[in-house]
Design a protein around this motif. Structure first.
Motif, PDB file in Angstrom:
ATOM      1  N   PRO A   1      28.546  34.035   5.920  1.00 36.82           N
ATOM      2  CA  PRO A   1      28.553  33.079   5.031  1.00 36.82           C
ATOM      3  C   PRO A   1      30.147  33.036   4.267  1.00 36.82           C
ATOM      4  CG  PRO A   1      26.371  34.267   4.753  1.00 36.82           C
ATOM      5  CD  PRO A   1      27.380  34.909   5.798  1.00 36.82           C
ATOM      6  N   GLU A   2      30.425  32.092   3.783  1.00 29.64           N
ATOM      7  CA  GLU A   2      31.787  31.842   3.601  1.00 29.64           C
ATOM      8  C   GLU A   2      32.348  33.096   2.386  1.00 29.64           C
ATOM      9  OE1 GLU A   2      34.520  28.172   3.107  1.00 29.64           O
ATOM     10  OE2 GLU A   2      33.212  28.370   1.453  1.00 29.64           O
ATOM     11  N   HIS A   3      31.574  33.295   1.584  1.00 34.14           N
ATOM     12  CA  HIS A   3      31.938  34.054   0.606  1.00 34.14           C
ATOM     13  C   HIS A   3      31.794  35.698   0.933  1.00 34.14           C
ATOM     14  CE1 HIS A   3      27.362  33.663   0.214  1.00 34.14           C
ATOM     15  NE2 HIS A   3      27.436  35.009  -0.016  1.00 34.14           N
ATOM     16  N   ALA A   4      31.204  36.155   2.042  1.00 38.20           N
ATOM     17  CA  ALA A   4      31.119  37.670   2.442  1.00 38.20           C
ATOM     18  C   ALA A   4      31.979  37.970   3.390  1.00 38.20           C
ATOM     19  CB  ALA A   4      29.690  37.522   3.203  1.00 38.20           C
ATOM     20  N   THR A   5      33.264  38.201   2.752  1.00 37.31           N
ATOM     21  CA  THR A   5      34.234  38.535   3.522  1.00 37.31           C
ATOM     22  C   THR A   5      34.283  40.024   3.734  1.00 37.31           C
ATOM     23  OG1 THR A   5      35.787  36.814   2.266  1.00 37.31           O
ATOM     24  CG2 THR A   5      36.850  38.765   3.331  1.00 37.31           C
ATOM     25  N   ASP A   6      33.908  40.730   2.834  1.00 41.80           N
ATOM     26  CA  ASP A   6      33.816  42.156   2.847  1.00 41.80           C
ATOM     27  C   ASP A   6      32.985  42.583   4.082  1.00 41.80           C
ATOM     28  OD1 ASP A   6      34.201  43.585  -0.580  1.00 41.80           O
ATOM     29  OD2 ASP A   6      35.597  42.781   1.018  1.00 41.80           O
TER      30      ASP A   6
ATOM     31  N   LYS B   1      33.756  44.677   7.758  1.00 44.19           N
ATOM     32  CA  LYS B   1      33.116  45.624   8.123  1.00 44.19           C
ATOM     33  C   LYS B   1      32.355  45.799   9.288  1.00 44.19           C
ATOM     34  CE  LYS B   1      32.648  47.732   3.317  1.00 44.19           C
ATOM     35  NZ  LYS B   1      31.755  48.327   2.125  1.00 44.19           N
ATOM     36  N   LEU B   2      31.353  44.662   9.471  1.00 46.58           N
ATOM     37  CA  LEU B   2      30.734  44.487  10.631  1.00 46.58           C
ATOM     38  C   LEU B   2      31.715  44.325  11.934  1.00 46.58           C
ATOM     39  CD1 LEU B   2      27.962  44.631  11.485  1.00 46.58           C
ATOM     40  CD2 LEU B   2      27.552  42.021  11.404  1.00 46.58           C
ATOM     41  N   LEU B   3      32.747  43.495  11.719  1.00 47.21           N
ATOM     42  CA  LEU B   3      33.819  43.350  13.075  1.00 47.21           C
ATOM     43  C   LEU B   3      34.439  44.817  13.312  1.00 47.21           C
ATOM     44  CD1 LEU B   3      36.107  40.214  12.170  1.00 47.21           C
ATOM     45  CD2 LEU B   3      34.595  40.657  14.108  1.00 47.21           C
ATOM     46  N   ALA B   4      34.842  45.625  12.211  1.00 50.59           N
ATOM     47  CA  ALA B   4      35.233  46.845  12.504  1.00 50.59           C
ATOM     48  C   ALA B   4      34.297  47.872  13.186  1.00 50.59           C
ATOM     49  CB  ALA B   4      35.474  47.651  11.032  1.00 50.59           C
ATOM     50  N   ARG B   5      32.829  47.699  12.877  1.00 55.98           N
ATOM     51  CA  ARG B   5      31.713  48.612  13.255  1.00 55.98           C
ATOM     52  C   ARG B   5      31.756  48.092  14.770  1.00 55.98           C
ATOM     53  NH1 ARG B   5      28.126  51.879  11.171  1.00 55.98           N
ATOM     54  NH2 ARG B   5      26.382  52.094  12.137  1.00 55.98           N
TER      55      ARG B   5
END
Length: 163
Positions: free
Chosen positions: A116-121, A125-129
């Motif tokens: 979702p657009e507002h879920a930047t954090d 975090k998921l990209l990093a994981r």
């Protein structure tokens, strides 16, 4: 299975959000747009979002720089305004495709992430994981050999706790 966005202090595991229906172990497309269309199809069905909107967001992100991170891995990702929860998909191209990867080599393993657009954090975090997990050569080799969604889940599940 897929869940709603969680608070920032919760450790999210890949299998918490990877939907079995969005795991494709035999991608057929031979180019970037074809791969994105193939990867998006099951996530569009799961979310009810127009697949063209998903592909548009992903291609906008690709124009900023390829999400082909090298070593046979692509992590196409983007944020979508009307999405209620994040979606994560996986795809395997046995032959590999030109995904304009930073190392110029074919890309075989794909993790599709749309949040979702507002879920930047949560997105970061998921990209990093995913990126950390895919640094393990043994994991990549096992994913390359996976013949079913269940095998992909088993491989990731064996590693997901370590990150």
């Amino acid at each position: 299975m897929a869940t709603d966005a969680r608070s920032d202090d919760t450790v999210m595991k890949i299998l918490d959000v990877l939907d079995k229906e969005a795991i494709l172990v035999d991608l057929k497309a031979k180019d970037k747009i074809g791969i994105l269309n193939e990867l998006v199809a099951p996530t569009a069905r799961i979310t009810g979002i127009d697949p063209n909107d998903m592909v548009r967001v992903l291609m906008e992100r690709e124009r900023l720089g390829s999400t082909g991170i090298g070593d046979g891995i692509g992590i196409p990702h983007g944020k979508l305004k009307n999405l209620e929860r994040l979606v994560l998909g996986f795809g395997l191209s046995r032959k590999g495709v030109d995904f304009e990867s930073i190392d110029g080599r074919p890309t075989h393993l794909f993790f599709l992430l749309i949040t979702p657009e507002h879920a930047t954090d949560l997105h970061l975090k998921l990209l990093a994981r995913i990126s950390r997990m895919l640094k393990k050569d043994s994991l990549k080799e096992m994913l390359m050999k996976a013949g079913s969604a269940e095998e992909v889940i088993a491989v990731i599940g064996g590693e997901d706790d370590d990150f």
